[in-house]
Design a protein around this motif. Structure first.
Motif, PDB file in Angstrom:
ATOM      1  N   THR A 146       0.828  -1.201   0.000  1.00 25.31           N
ATOM      2  CA  THR A 146       0.000   0.000   0.000  1.00 25.31           C
ATOM      3  C   THR A 146       0.865   1.255   0.000  1.00 25.31           C
ATOM      4  N   VAL A 147       1.916   1.255   0.817  1.00 32.41           N
ATOM      5  CA  VAL A 147       2.802   2.413   0.879  1.00 32.41           C
ATOM      6  C   VAL A 147       3.428   2.689  -0.483  1.00 32.41           C
ATOM      7  N   GLU A 148       3.751   1.641  -1.237  1.00 28.05           N
ATOM      8  CA  GLU A 148       4.316   1.836  -2.572  1.00 28.05           C
ATOM      9  C   GLU A 148       3.350   2.611  -3.467  1.00 28.05           C
ATOM     10  N   VAL A 149       2.061   2.312  -3.366  1.00 26.53           N
ATOM     11  CA  VAL A 149       1.064   3.035  -4.160  1.00 26.53           C
ATOM     12  C   VAL A 149       0.896   4.462  -3.643  1.00 26.53           C
ATOM     13  N   LEU A 150       0.939   4.634  -2.335  1.00 26.30           N
ATOM     14  CA  LEU A 150       0.824   5.979  -1.767  1.00 26.30           C
ATOM     15  C   LEU A 150       1.972   6.874  -2.219  1.00 26.30           C
ATOM     16  N   VAL A 151       3.147   6.304  -2.361  1.00 31.22           N
ATOM     17  CA  VAL A 151       4.290   7.070  -2.868  1.00 31.22           C
ATOM     18  C   VAL A 151       4.025   7.519  -4.305  1.00 31.22           C
ATOM     19  N   LYS A 152       3.535   6.602  -5.139  1.00 28.05           N
ATOM     20  CA  LYS A 152       3.212   6.966  -6.516  1.00 28.05           C
ATOM     21  C   LYS A 152       2.156   8.076  -6.560  1.00 28.05           C
TER      22      LYS A 152
END
Length: 330
Positions: A145-151
């Motif tokens: 989820t954090v990876e998507v939030l970064v994007k």
């Protein structure tokens, strides 16, 4: 009576009361949350939030110009995403031509000096209504989820957002977003961290506004237990260590004690979110003639300032600005 101290002397008339007032609410303290939707020339009132609206972008720009002229310096932008653009991973959240990204670009062109704050969370973009990616058992996967939030944060920064506001409550997301922003040349973009966000029943009208209520389960594995105080301070300290510029407590009215403790614990600016349920209760009681809306509104917001909030996100911002008048910008 022979009294040395008569506190009422300092309450005797309005001039004295104004002179010794300890807490001052100003338009500069406020961030105005606003809802944007697809389409043209449409404004739809949120049924459970009288006086709050979803705007298509063309009308949103007109509304923003109006509130900026009233002295409001900052808005927080939230998208009402069509169902056909939602999926299980919230991939629309980082679409460079998505609703938020287009809106930010248009706002910064139309009213360049207003501060644009963008929400960083997946629930408006997911078919299941949760703030994260789910595994096959419906468990929120933190790190993916954090990876998507970064994007998502990078796409908002590219569009021109002045500040990103992660509201998801995933572990480690502030540090990951700060690192990514810095590495991509967005070191000037601030982070407003929803640091102490509780799993509250006060969010219902907001979820009506965006159609973002979870389709199953609840958000208690990532949002905080309303009974906890020490946990709030732990979350605040972690967000500060990871690079937050502002920390926030959400909701505000039932959490004034948390606001006060957070204010004592940090020198960073402290924000409080006067959430939709708090707003709607005042509106509903006023419509029934049970309270004086203006007085209760101002008293409620002043209580948040008194507790220690430097900044208040409130759907009352426009009404407050109309009452208090335009504050000169220096």
């Amino acid at each position: 009576m022979s009294l040395t101290h008569r506190p009422r002397r300092l309450r005797r008339n309005p001039a004295i009361r104004r002179l010794v007032k300890e807490t001052h609410l100003t338009v500069d303290d406020l961030i105005y949350p606003m809802f944007v939707m697809e389409g043209e020339n449409t404004r739809v009132e949120v049924p459970s939030m009288p006086g709050a609206y979803r705007f298509t972008l063309d009308l949103l720009l007109k509304e923003i110009a109006e509130v900026y002229d009233l002295g409001i310096n900052a808005i927080a932008l939230f998208p009402a995403v069509p169902d056909e653009k939602k999926d299980v991973t919230g991939s629309e959240s980082y679409n460079p031509d998505g609703l938020i990204q287009r809106s930010v670009r248009a706002i910064k062109q139309a009213v360049p000096d207003i501060l644009v704050i963008t929400d960083v969370a997946l629930d408006p973009f997911t078919t299941h209504g949760h703030d994260g990616i789910l595994d096959e058992n419906g468990i929120i996967l933190n790190d993916p989820t954090v990876e998507v939030l970064v994007k998502m944060s990078l796409s908002q920064a590219l569009a021109g957002a002045d500040m990103v506001a992660p509201s998801d409550m995933m572990d480690g997301r502030i540090g990951a977003i700060r690192q990514a922003l810095d590495e991509h040349g967005y070191e000037h973009v601030s982070i407003l961290a929803y640091s102490a966000k509780y799993a509250s029943a006060y969010y219902g009208p907001f979820r009506d506004a965006l159609g973002s209520a979870p389709k199953s389960g609840d958000k208690k594995t990532y949002q905080m237990d309303p009974a906890n105080t020490r946990e709030a301070l732990k979350e605040v300290y972690l967000d500060i260590a990871e690079g937050a510029d502002i920390v926030m407590v959400k909701p505000a009215l039932a959490y004034l004690d948390i606001i006060a403790k957070v204010k004592e614990a940090t020198d960073l600016p402290v924000a409080a979110y006067n959430v939709s349920g708090e707003y709607s209760m005042i509106k509903a009681a006023a419509q029934l003639g049970w309270i004086d809306e203006k007085k209760v509104m101002l008293e409620t917001l002043t209580s948040m300032k008194r507790a220690g909030a430097d900044i208040i996100l409130t759907y009352f911002a426009k009404e407050v600005a109309q009452i208090l008048g335009v504050h000169p910008r220096y």
